[in-house]
Design a protein around this motif. Structure first.
Motif, PDB file in Angstrom:
ATOM      1  N   PHE A  88      -3.504  17.268  11.992  1.00  0.00           N
ATOM      2  CA  PHE A  88      -3.944  16.315  12.390  1.00  0.00           C
ATOM      3  C   PHE A  88      -2.990  15.609  13.838  1.00  0.00           C
ATOM      4  N   PHE A  89      -1.590  16.057  13.700  1.00  0.00           N
ATOM      5  CA  PHE A  89      -0.909  15.212  14.627  1.00  0.00           C
ATOM      6  C   PHE A  89      -0.416  15.868  15.879  1.00  0.00           C
ATOM      7  N   ASN A  92      -3.226  15.658  18.036  1.00  0.00           N
ATOM      8  CA  ASN A  92      -3.391  14.091  18.479  1.00  0.00           C
ATOM      9  C   ASN A  92      -2.097  14.254  19.614  1.00  0.00           C
ATOM     10  N   ILE A  93      -0.953  14.581  19.033  1.00  0.00           N
ATOM     11  CA  ILE A  93      -0.186  14.746  20.636  1.00  0.00           C
ATOM     12  C   ILE A  93      -0.465  15.843  21.999  1.00  0.00           C
ATOM     13  N   VAL A  95      -3.068  15.819  22.838  1.00  0.00           N
ATOM     14  CA  VAL A  95      -4.507  14.935  23.553  1.00  0.00           C
ATOM     15  C   VAL A  95      -3.766  14.364  24.033  1.00  0.00           C
ATOM     16  N   THR A  96      -2.591  13.781  23.394  1.00  0.00           N
ATOM     17  CA  THR A  96      -2.006  12.126  24.442  1.00  0.00           C
ATOM     18  C   THR A  96      -1.537  12.712  25.614  1.00  0.00           C
ATOM     19  N   THR A 145      -4.466  21.316  26.392  1.00  0.00           N
ATOM     20  CA  THR A 145      -5.497  20.797  25.401  1.00  0.00           C
ATOM     21  C   THR A 145      -5.471  22.296  24.305  1.00  0.00           C
TER      22      THR A 145
END
Ligand code: ATP
Length: 589
Positions: A88-89, A92-93, A95-96, A145
């Protein structure tokens, strides 16, 4: 099409190019490193999974106490939970980081693109440049990504998997390794031909998009020439080509996938067969064979996944090359500041200026053009079509530099001035007024983006535009429609004049419209122009006698040379001359 011809290879220099784009990710490198760490941890956890499953099977088979079975089970659940959280993290990281980096890349590309010299734009199509910023960057998004993460995960899977397998049973590992690399080599060869076609398909799609864009932009011409059928045919041919190539790519992809399935399951069967023999000889336990099979699946999957990644990296190199091609074009030196630092009075001169367009080097467009203009003069450029009048203006705006000779402002060479400074002090009212799709307010304020409402209204008044603007229910906030289609020709011109008024230039360049307006509209435009020309140098590409009569200097251009120069009276007094001829024919006739 040219793009399809060159296949980028995944070479050191190709990767270096991608690495150059990494500068846009640099500000986020610590976050990126954290994402990498999580990727590493979650991949390692995945790697633990088959091992623990094997242990669980063995624990059950040996009739171990329940406690042992439960601990192993609990460990497995722990690994799963850890992996879920890490993934999950990690996503997210990544993609950011990707979104932020791509935003800076987009910004950098656009800001570079818009500062490129006119010569660059004269040689390219808008659609092609557009796709650089949209399609090529989207391609890179994919790489940043997913591709990168996949690549690292698969490498960890392959290396870690082989090490763990070697510990379990080196005999079986060697057997497995004899099969898998063969499959992977064939896979890579397959992958190559697929990539070639998909690149071709990309280029064809871009080609077909260019047709849509150009025809929609030039819809007026398409309709006026009743060329709908022609354009439909042109588009049909291109899109049929796209489909043909796409189908060919699909066929290869189908074969590729079948091959991978066969190879993968074939390898699996072989490994189990060999493992069963080892088990019969008591060299391997059930749980070990169990985890062995799962690892082999992982490794096989990862190796074939690498081929896919290779192709994606290859596409990214293609996209990167396209982007770098733009980023490596030298830009105009613009000082992106608000103030004018070198004010000019408006005096200018051409000294033996000769010019050829960079795209047509063999044709000399201007030859030894020499003239002097004092500040505040009104100068008219006249001459037959193609004589070079617009080119004089382009040189004045420094869209291009003369091939020989020099241009100066206030007696100083043009090159000693800052480009932005010079252009800030000039304003152009072109023949085909270009309005942006926004409101009248935005279009007038283009002359001075910081102007307060009061100045915008004053400019509109001076341009004789205020009356018609006020008559619209939404006034200044009236939307002009794409390229200003919702306004009449005369209204568009007066907005362009208001824009120039707001800019308050030292040198005004005016390309008189040839298309006739009705006499009332004509009078309003003419009156606005006269007010605008007052107190500044103006260069008018003239088509009407009324504008020329009072000029301080009339330059008659023919085939890139100044053939006559002087005031109206002086030129009319000549026995014969181009101006007199033109005058009698065009202006008086
Ligand atoms: P008109 O009155 O028809 O607008 P003009 O006097 O303004 O004509 P220019 O537009 O300056 O003439 O063109 C002069 C010559 O330069 C023409 O032969 C034209 O074909 C050529 N030319 C104009 N722009 C370019 C360009 N970007 N690249 C190559 N050649 C060009």
């Amino acid at each position: 099409m040219e793009q399809a011809a060159k296949k980028p290879r995944v070479t050191a220099s190709g990767l270096k190019k991608i690495a150059r784009l990494y500068q846009y990710a640099k500000p986020h490198r610590w976050l990126f490193a954290l994402g990498m760490l999580m990727l590493f941890l979650s991949s390692s956890a995945t790697l633990l999974f088959p091992k623990l499953l094997g242990n669980l099977v063995d624990a059950g088979q040996k009739g171990n106490i329940m406690e042992h079975i439960n601990t192993t089970g609990a460990m497995l659940v722990g690994v799963l939970v850890a992996q879920a959280i890490l993934s999950f993290f990690r996503i997210n990281i990544f993609v950011t980081v990707t979104e932020k980096s791509l935003a800076s890349l987009r910004q950098a590309t656009y800001s570079h693109l818009i500062r490129l010299p006119m010569k660059f734009f004269a040689e390219r199509r808008v659609g092609e440049l557009n796709s650089r910023i949209s399609a090529d960057i989207a391609q890179l998004q994919d790489t940043f990504t997913t591709t990168l993460a996949e690549f690292i995960r698969q490498i960890i899977m392959i290396v870690g998997g082989i090490v763990l397998l070697g510990i379990t049973s080196w005999k079986l590992t060697l057997f497995m390794l004899a099969i898998i690399p063969v499959i992977s080599i064939v896979a890579v060869i397959f992958g190559k031909s697929i990539r070639r076609f998909s690149k071709e398909a990309q280029a064809q799609v871009a080609d077909s998009n260019t047709i849509v864009e150009e025809t929609l932009q030039g819809i007026f011409n398409v309709k006026a020439f009743a060329n709908e059928l022609f354009e439909i045919g042109r588009y049909k041919k291109k899109t049929d080509d796209v489909a043909k190539t796409g189908i060919r790519v699909g066929k290869y992809q189908g074969v590729f996938t079948s091959f991978i399935i066969l190879g993968l399951f074939g390898a699996m069967v072989a490994v189990i067969w060999r493992g069963a023999i080892l088990m019969a000889n008591h060299e391997l336990e059930t749980g070990q064979l169990f985890s062995f099979v799962i690892y082999t699946g992982f490794i096989g999957g990862s190796i074939s996944g690498l081929a896919e990644i290779y192709s994606r990296i290859q596409k990214s190199i293609g996209a990167t090359e396209n982007l770098l091609e733009i980023l490596d074009e030298p830009v105009e030196i613009l000082s992106l500041t608000a103030d004018v630092r070198q004010p000019i009075t408006g005096a200018l001169s051409f000294d033996e200026v000769s010019f050829r367009y960079p795209s047509r080097k063999d044709i000399s467009v201007l030859n030894d053009v020499t003239f002097d203009v004092q500040a505040g003069w009104q100068v008219a450029l006249v001459g037959p079509s193609g004589a070079g009048k617009s080119t004089v203006v382009s040189l004045l705006l420094r869209f291009y530099d003369p091939v020989s000779g020099s241009i100066s402002f206030d007696g100083k060479p043009a090159s000693s001035f800052d480009l932005t400074d010079l252009r800030r002090q000039m304003a152009v009212v072109p023949q085909d007024v270009f309005l942006f799709g926004g409101t009248i307010r935005e279009n007038i304020a283009y002359g001075d983006t910081n102007a307060p409402e009061g100045s915008i209204i004053a400019a509109a008044r001076q341009a004789n535009a205020w009356d018609f603007i006020q008559a619209f229910p939404e006034g200044l906030d009236t939307v002009v429609g794409e390229r200003g289609v919702q306004l009449s020709g005369g209204q568009r011109q007066r907005i362009a004049i208001a824009r120039a008024v707001l800019k308050d230039p030292r040198i005004l360049i005016l390309d008189e419209a040839t298309s006739a307006l009705d006499s009332e509209s004509e009078r309003l435009v003419q009156d606005a122009l006269e007010k605008l020309m007052k107190g500044r140098t103006s260069i008018v590409i003239a088509h009407r006698l009324s504008t020329i009569r009072n000029s301080d200097l009339i330059l008659v251009l023919d085939k890139g040379r100044i053939v006559e120069g002087g005031t109206h009276e002086e030129l009319m007094m000549k026995e014969e001359g181009l101006y007199k001829g033109l005058g009698e024919l065009q202006f008086l006739g």
